[in-house]
Design a protein around this motif. Structure first.
Motif, PDB file in Angstrom:
ATOM      1  N   LEU A 114       7.764  38.999  -3.980  1.00  0.00           N
ATOM      2  CA  LEU A 114       6.360  39.160  -3.610  1.00  0.00           C
ATOM      3  C   LEU A 114       5.516  38.463  -4.665  1.00  0.00           C
ATOM      4  O   LEU A 114       5.782  38.593  -5.861  1.00  0.00           O
ATOM      5  CB  LEU A 114       5.999  40.642  -3.547  1.00  0.00           C
ATOM      6  CG  LEU A 114       6.767  41.440  -2.496  1.00  0.00           C
ATOM      7  CD1 LEU A 114       6.440  42.913  -2.611  1.00  0.00           C
ATOM      8  CD2 LEU A 114       6.433  40.931  -1.097  1.00  0.00           C
ATOM      9  N   TYR A 115       4.513  37.749  -4.216  1.00  0.00           N
ATOM     10  CA  TYR A 115       3.679  37.007  -5.152  1.00  0.00           C
ATOM     11  C   TYR A 115       2.252  37.558  -5.068  1.00  0.00           C
ATOM     12  O   TYR A 115       1.643  37.558  -3.998  1.00  0.00           O
ATOM     13  CB  TYR A 115       3.696  35.526  -4.778  1.00  0.00           C
ATOM     14  CG  TYR A 115       3.137  34.651  -5.860  1.00  0.00           C
ATOM     15  CD1 TYR A 115       3.971  34.107  -6.830  1.00  0.00           C
ATOM     16  CD2 TYR A 115       1.775  34.377  -5.925  1.00  0.00           C
ATOM     17  CE1 TYR A 115       3.455  33.304  -7.841  1.00  0.00           C
ATOM     18  CE2 TYR A 115       1.259  33.580  -6.933  1.00  0.00           C
ATOM     19  CZ  TYR A 115       2.105  33.047  -7.889  1.00  0.00           C
ATOM     20  OH  TYR A 115       1.589  32.264  -8.891  1.00  0.00           O
ATOM     21  N   PRO A 116       1.736  38.040  -6.191  1.00  0.00           N
ATOM     22  CA  PRO A 116       0.411  38.665  -6.172  1.00  0.00           C
ATOM     23  C   PRO A 116      -0.711  37.636  -6.125  1.00  0.00           C
ATOM     24  O   PRO A 116      -0.680  36.628  -6.828  1.00  0.00           O
ATOM     25  CB  PRO A 116       0.366  39.441  -7.491  1.00  0.00           C
ATOM     26  CG  PRO A 116       1.314  38.740  -8.391  1.00  0.00           C
ATOM     27  CD  PRO A 116       2.359  38.077  -7.523  1.00  0.00           C
ATOM     28  N   VAL A 117      -1.696  37.911  -5.292  1.00  0.00           N
ATOM     29  CA  VAL A 117      -2.864  37.038  -5.148  1.00  0.00           C
ATOM     30  C   VAL A 117      -4.094  37.842  -5.569  1.00  0.00           C
ATOM     31  O   VAL A 117      -4.240  39.007  -5.188  1.00  0.00           O
ATOM     32  CB  VAL A 117      -3.000  36.565  -3.689  1.00  0.00           C
ATOM     33  CG1 VAL A 117      -4.272  35.737  -3.496  1.00  0.00           C
ATOM     34  CG2 VAL A 117      -1.771  35.778  -3.264  1.00  0.00           C
ATOM     35  N   ASP A 118      -4.957  37.205  -6.349  1.00  0.00           N
ATOM     36  CA  ASP A 118      -6.157  37.897  -6.811  1.00  0.00           C
ATOM     37  C   ASP A 118      -7.244  37.892  -5.752  1.00  0.00           C
ATOM     38  O   ASP A 118      -7.175  37.148  -4.757  1.00  0.00           O
ATOM     39  CB  ASP A 118      -6.676  37.227  -8.092  1.00  0.00           C
ATOM     40  CG  ASP A 118      -5.765  37.532  -9.273  1.00  0.00           C
ATOM     41  OD1 ASP A 118      -5.475  38.721  -9.491  1.00  0.00           O
ATOM     42  OD2 ASP A 118      -5.319  36.584  -9.943  1.00  0.00           O
ATOM     43  N   GLY A 130      11.916  28.499  -4.657  1.00  0.00           N
ATOM     44  CA  GLY A 130      11.877  29.327  -3.462  1.00  0.00           C
ATOM     45  C   GLY A 130      10.774  28.852  -2.539  1.00  0.00           C
ATOM     46  O   GLY A 130      10.065  27.892  -2.848  1.00  0.00           O
ATOM     47  N   ARG A 131      10.637  29.526  -1.404  1.00  0.00           N
ATOM     48  CA  ARG A 131       9.703  29.053  -0.371  1.00  0.00           C
ATOM     49  C   ARG A 131       8.933  30.221   0.260  1.00  0.00           C
ATOM     50  O   ARG A 131       9.457  31.314   0.412  1.00  0.00           O
ATOM     51  CB  ARG A 131      10.491  28.327   0.703  1.00  0.00           C
ATOM     52  CG  ARG A 131      11.594  29.184   1.273  1.00  0.00           C
ATOM     53  CD  ARG A 131      12.472  28.409   2.248  1.00  0.00           C
ATOM     54  NE  ARG A 131      13.693  29.154   2.499  1.00  0.00           N
ATOM     55  CZ  ARG A 131      14.630  28.796   3.361  1.00  0.00           C
ATOM     56  NH1 ARG A 131      14.509  27.677   4.046  1.00  0.00           N
ATOM     57  NH2 ARG A 131      15.703  29.524   3.531  1.00  0.00           N
ATOM     58  N   PRO A 132       7.693  29.931   0.654  1.00  0.00           N
ATOM     59  CA  PRO A 132       6.874  30.982   1.261  1.00  0.00           C
ATOM     60  C   PRO A 132       7.460  31.413   2.604  1.00  0.00           C
ATOM     61  O   PRO A 132       7.952  30.567   3.369  1.00  0.00           O
ATOM     62  CB  PRO A 132       5.516  30.299   1.482  1.00  0.00           C
ATOM     63  CG  PRO A 132       5.521  29.114   0.589  1.00  0.00           C
ATOM     64  CD  PRO A 132       6.955  28.672   0.518  1.00  0.00           C
ATOM     65  N   THR A 133       7.404  32.713   2.892  1.00  0.00           N
ATOM     66  CA  THR A 133       7.877  33.180   4.203  1.00  0.00           C
ATOM     67  C   THR A 133       6.858  34.021   4.952  1.00  0.00           C
ATOM     68  O   THR A 133       6.976  34.151   6.170  1.00  0.00           O
ATOM     69  CB  THR A 133       9.180  33.989   4.091  1.00  0.00           C
ATOM     70  OG1 THR A 133       9.002  34.976   3.082  1.00  0.00           O
ATOM     71  CG2 THR A 133      10.341  33.101   3.707  1.00  0.00           C
ATOM     72  N   ALA A 134       5.902  34.603   4.257  1.00  0.00           N
ATOM     73  CA  ALA A 134       4.920  35.429   4.969  1.00  0.00           C
ATOM     74  C   ALA A 134       3.724  35.715   4.079  1.00  0.00           C
ATOM     75  O   ALA A 134       3.797  35.589   2.855  1.00  0.00           O
ATOM     76  CB  ALA A 134       5.541  36.746   5.427  1.00  0.00           C
ATOM     77  N   ILE A 135       2.621  36.072   4.739  1.00  0.00           N
ATOM     78  CA  ILE A 135       1.432  36.558   4.044  1.00  0.00           C
ATOM     79  C   ILE A 135       1.145  37.950   4.581  1.00  0.00           C
ATOM     80  O   ILE A 135       1.311  38.206   5.776  1.00  0.00           O
ATOM     81  CB  ILE A 135       0.229  35.623   4.285  1.00  0.00           C
ATOM     82  CG1 ILE A 135       0.516  34.236   3.703  1.00  0.00           C
ATOM     83  CG2 ILE A 135      -1.045  36.203   3.680  1.00  0.00           C
ATOM     84  CD1 ILE A 135      -0.523  33.175   4.042  1.00  0.00           C
ATOM     85  N   GLY A 139      12.143  37.138   6.886  1.00  0.00           N
ATOM     86  CA  GLY A 139      12.794  36.797   5.621  1.00  0.00           C
ATOM     87  C   GLY A 139      13.721  35.600   5.728  1.00  0.00           C
ATOM     88  O   GLY A 139      14.324  35.356   6.773  1.00  0.00           O
ATOM     89  N   LYS A 140      13.784  34.831   4.643  1.00  0.00           N
ATOM     90  CA  LYS A 140      14.740  33.739   4.511  1.00  0.00           C
ATOM     91  C   LYS A 140      15.254  33.767   3.081  1.00  0.00           C
ATOM     92  O   LYS A 140      14.546  34.219   2.175  1.00  0.00           O
ATOM     93  CB  LYS A 140      14.050  32.389   4.724  1.00  0.00           C
ATOM     94  CG  LYS A 140      13.476  32.114   6.091  1.00  0.00           C
ATOM     95  CD  LYS A 140      12.805  30.738   6.059  1.00  0.00           C
ATOM     96  CE  LYS A 140      12.062  30.433   7.339  1.00  0.00           C
ATOM     97  NZ  LYS A 140      11.307  29.161   7.211  1.00  0.00           N
ATOM     98  N   PRO A 141      16.440  33.210   2.850  1.00  0.00           N
ATOM     99  CA  PRO A 141      16.892  33.104   1.461  1.00  0.00           C
ATOM    100  C   PRO A 141      15.854  32.358   0.624  1.00  0.00           C
ATOM    101  O   PRO A 141      15.340  31.328   1.047  1.00  0.00           O
ATOM    102  CB  PRO A 141      18.187  32.295   1.578  1.00  0.00           C
ATOM    103  CG  PRO A 141      18.673  32.562   2.960  1.00  0.00           C
ATOM    104  CD  PRO A 141      17.437  32.716   3.799  1.00  0.00           C
ATOM    105  N   GLY A 142      15.569  32.888  -0.542  1.00  0.00           N
ATOM    106  CA  GLY A 142      14.568  32.263  -1.402  1.00  0.00           C
ATOM    107  C   GLY A 142      13.150  32.518  -0.955  1.00  0.00           C
ATOM    108  O   GLY A 142      12.222  31.863  -1.433  1.00  0.00           O
ATOM    109  N   GLY A 143      12.959  33.469  -0.067  1.00  0.00           N
ATOM    110  CA  GLY A 143      11.639  33.700   0.518  1.00  0.00           C
ATOM    111  C   GLY A 143      10.672  34.440  -0.393  1.00  0.00           C
ATOM    112  O   GLY A 143      11.070  35.320  -1.151  1.00  0.00           O
ATOM    113  N   ILE A 144       9.398  34.071  -0.277  1.00  0.00           N
ATOM    114  CA  ILE A 144       8.331  34.675  -1.062  1.00  0.00           C
ATOM    115  C   ILE A 144       7.205  35.086  -0.112  1.00  0.00           C
ATOM    116  O   ILE A 144       6.742  34.277   0.684  1.00  0.00           O
ATOM    117  CB  ILE A 144       7.765  33.664  -2.083  1.00  0.00           C
ATOM    118  CG1 ILE A 144       8.878  33.206  -3.021  1.00  0.00           C
ATOM    119  CG2 ILE A 144       6.600  34.261  -2.863  1.00  0.00           C
ATOM    120  CD1 ILE A 144       8.529  31.964  -3.821  1.00  0.00           C
TER     121      ILE A 144
END
Lengths: 350, 350, 350, 350
Positions: free
Chosen positions: C102-106, C132-137, C71-76
């Protein structure tokens, strides 16, 4: 020709003047001064009922704390997919209501579609600990794409909120622009149509930094004081906000600046409609114009000093933007001049 | 005779003037404008090295985010028992570094005792998941009770920090008052003595609202941008802060206002020492005076228009305040006049 | 005929037996006992390299803390729209990484579509404080809808992660079911294909409560100890987890139970395919079967003691479920018997 | 001779047996099974009124979520300086109630001094956004140092809570040990004396992992369901907890194990009192013994296989521990045998 954003403008001269005039003398800190009280009352007059007013530092703070007031563990708030709270606040709404989530709702031209909203809320309707539970609905007035919810639109959203027992928040970062566009009173645009809490923005409309949470449920409002302080949003010399709002409301300056900004957008829309290399993405209803422009023409205009940025093409325009074109956003403000727009029109005419 | 707090004052005329002068024209938002850049550079000159500068809305935000930069799960920061972060920020430091804790350290006259600090940090020295682990030390300069850490005091605290691998934060809500009291440079009072990050306050010293985080580790500083935005602390029209700091630093206004405030406290101290009904709690070193006053005399002065508040008697004065007496705090600022103080002196003489 | 969920089963007799056998005697607490160490090593053998292992209380905790490590501040973080972290964890992932989103992916059949993922991550690719910025998949193996990512599917997802410098998490609540379905080794299904951290679930596959975070980056893993403790997830008598995993791995019990569960799903699928009132929604690849069944027939089966629930119709089946039909989910486990399934088949033939 | 902690023991044979017996068959997940309901009811019988019962994974979770139920922005909870929530939970209580703080209260032998408590709460009595506000009081029964609050002690603490409108939490990680020490009923030790919410621990007293929040205000209790799930504390196969509690309560096993543990402490105390190289720090009242022992003798005992640790000397013993001595803690449990203690006695005499 600065159309990048209404936050590129500075402060209206009457705001600046009033601020200077209030610099001398001593006053109770933390929003307990005489000018502060007078301004809180002024808000009450403007909304035609007693209201609770809390200054905060940014629009993001106003939105985040508004939702925090109604936050619950497992809480989900609903807003338009392109809403500022969802797209542009770095997770601040979720951070300031720890564990909360935002659920995007679709809808044309920046307005939530009522059926989509109903369906979205309905997915979570029961008290289900796994999925979480709805806690609030937020609408943006005027929207992120320069359109405005009509009074009946607000009522329709409010009906969904009431049906599910949810409070209704209005992100009014451009409250005044919507207000003069609809030509209604603040009361008509808010609590008379079911709005419970408003992020009332003055910054984009001629102030330096003047954002307030306005709340109609006075009991519930008490919690904001603590939410605000623990979020490090309590100004000590709060009168520097009060002075701005004081000038903002005096002689209806706020309506005047909003009308001017909207008029400039209308003028810009006309300029675009008459251009051979540009056309409107959709009809502007407040102080933002979205236009599809030939990229080469846009580049030239930018090279000649016009400042504006491209914008993601929404689903509603899918297939309507050619390869040599792009969608651009233009924002006008109290500081935009007719001359700037006319010069930009000339650039577009080539 | 307003001695309640330095945040009861408004803004210095030169601050107000500069702000008005910068109201016109367009500028990039969110701190990316030309004036913003110039001010960031000015900070670098003042600190005699490249620094990272982040404006935030309040001193509480500056403190909280400074500690958040160094936050870790299970993290504990150490500060004086009477420090603002511990006593007056409603848990904002803990909230903005979720799960973090603050550990109070004792010490006379607002300054952490080095041995007490060493002992306090030492309690947590190993990587123990049960107790948590130290993440930062924070000192307040000038302190909550109007005293100042000498350069060697700072070095001694810094030695503890270094020994435990901890960063050292300075809460400089009254940075300038300490600086002119010590008559040293900002560099000497900070990074040359081991300070890693500073809450640099301008608000109490003549600005409306001008608080910045100043950081010397430029790599680490990048995180603040995200911490600040997700805490809803990123001003859009940031130049209204820059304009204030611009005037603040111009012609050493900030040192001038701080010297004035300190001088007014010295004058007030003299007035108190010469009073038959009052005496100093301890020697003031910046812009706050703590005095033990006969309650009846204090009440009379307050009834005659002097504004000041009582203060909890610290351990160091235990037994020295009689039943008919109380301890009171007086804060002076750029706006305090010699005349006010002299009038107050007359009230005390009865 | 209990097909509601694999968490309706209890514990496998060999798990129960081993737990009873370890009840006597004394052992260091908090995961520092001899049995604990032996089990950590056993994980290393199973994954064919040194791993860090952290027991936690629930699959939700394993997922949430896995993401919190990065995790990071602003993380997605990005996951499939129907993933457990997005749909079924009440905001725990966001709560345990404060301010994260969390960002949903189809993607069809529970698997993220690689192009959709690339597009989703790409929206946030720069270091933009507003968005914000990506942090993980995160990918779920086997998926929420009983399908499995093939090794090449995992590599393709991993390529996106690598391209954007993101860690890749596997929600392995049904790790074993996917493993035996693919007939590969744990190493092949994880780190050899780019997985960085695994929620390794034993609970659904025959344990009472046995969930572990398995991590391959040993340095980074140290943080989990603090994340886990501050989330109140550190068991004191951790050997009760170790004992379960000890039996789980002994003589490949875990593969045996997973194979059985999968075989029962295959048998159930055959029963459904041969029914005149039911058909498969899609081919099951692990231990879950999704079937479109005539509602009346389903109701009758339920009234006769079969326990299973309906499921939202996904986009991929839109228009294929008639009004008199519904989609239902069936989950099999180590405890499901062929006899149960055959009895259910008779009910469907009814 | 394992006296390190009561969590070094495993599970009582009757707990283990009952768990094994419940491993077969299917049951609704997430605490909605028949055995779960039966156990909730059993709690009601034990407490002589309807109660809400929520299983969680750890004592830390029970404490943290108990306080979270009553959490408010700016909230402060009060507990003994040596309480587990303050000393040993890595900030989990603060993390699971974001922004909350814990305030340490002094008192002899692990019990909060009522006057100190009153003074501590009184510091925050008004609704002051700067300082924050009290939200709960927590007492530990039995205490961290093996003493017990008498019923009148609890009433006195409760009176402070009532006076300030605060809920009263009992950390009952060693609930049973206190209960049999006082020889009273659970109702008498809790709600009849003003306790609002209990962390009811079974783990240290013979279970593997059995911790529950027990709440008397059923309306308020509903929130726990969401707090628990978003904290990743909701077990899926909850019956593995229920089965433990079922055996724990059956035939008063829990009272039997607690009585045994306490008796072993009493026996150990006698052994220590009769030793020439050791003496009691204070009289044990539950299942922990604190003894001042000659270091050399202690080392020898440890070298001979006795496991026990040293403990920080509290203020109440200041000056009473010689340089050649140290304070040590011994914890007994259901699994401690008289023989172990006698052997330890011989070592001390040795």
């Amino acid at each position: 020709m600065f159309f990048a954003s209404d936050n590129w403008a500075g402060a209206h001269p009457r705001i600046a003047e009033r601020l200077s005039a209030s610099a001398a003398g001593f006053s109770r800190a933390y929003g307990h001064g005489e000018l502060d009280s007078a301004v809180y009352e002024r808000f009450g007059q403007i909304f035609e009922r007693e209201v609770a007013v809390f200054f905060v530092a940014t629009g993001t703070a106003a939105n985040s704390l508004s939702l925090a007031v109604y936050g619950k563990p497992g809480g989900i708030s609903f807003g338009h997919r392109e809403a500022h709270i969802i797209e542009d606040e770095c997770g601040a709404p979720e951070f300031l209501s720890p564990g909360s989530r935002l659920y995007p709702v679709d809808g044309r031209l920046g307005r939530m579609d009522v059926k989509s909203l109903e369906r979205a809320v309905g997915r979570f309707a029961s008290e289900n600990v796994h999925s979480g539970r709805p806690t609030a609905i937020s609408l943006t007035q005027s929207t992120e794409v320069g359109t405005v919810y009509g009074l009946d639109d607000i009522s329709a959203i409010s009906a969904v909120a009431k049906r599910h027992g949810l409070p209704l928040h209005m992100d009014g970062a451009r409250f005044a622009n919507a207000l003069v566009s609809l030509d209604v009173s603040p009361a008509e645009m808010t609590w008379k149509r079911g709005i419970d809490i408003v992020s009332f923005g003055g910054t984009k409309n001629g102030c330096w930094c003047a954002e307030a949470i306005v709340m109609f449920d006075l009991d519930r409002a008490r919690e904001i004081a603590f939410l605000r302080k623990r979020s490090a949003q309590l100004f000590s010399k709060a009168r520097f906000i009060s002075a701005q709002f004081d000038a903002y409301f005096a002689n209806d300056l706020w309506l005047e600046t909003a009308r001017h900004a909207n008029a400039m957008s209308a003028r810009l829309a006309a300029v675009i409609e008459s251009s051979p290399v540009a056309r409107l993405g959709w009809k502007p209803e407040a102080n933002e114009v979205f236009a599809i422009i030939d990229k080469e023409a846009a580049n030239k205009a930018q090279a000649s000093g016009a400042v504006f940025y491209d914008w993601n093409v929404p689903a509603s325009l899918a297939g309507q933007v050619a390869d040599n074109e792009a969608l651009y956003r233009f924002v006008t403000s109290f500081a935009t001049t007719a001359d700037e727009i006319d010069r930009f029109g000339e650039l577009l005419r080539g």
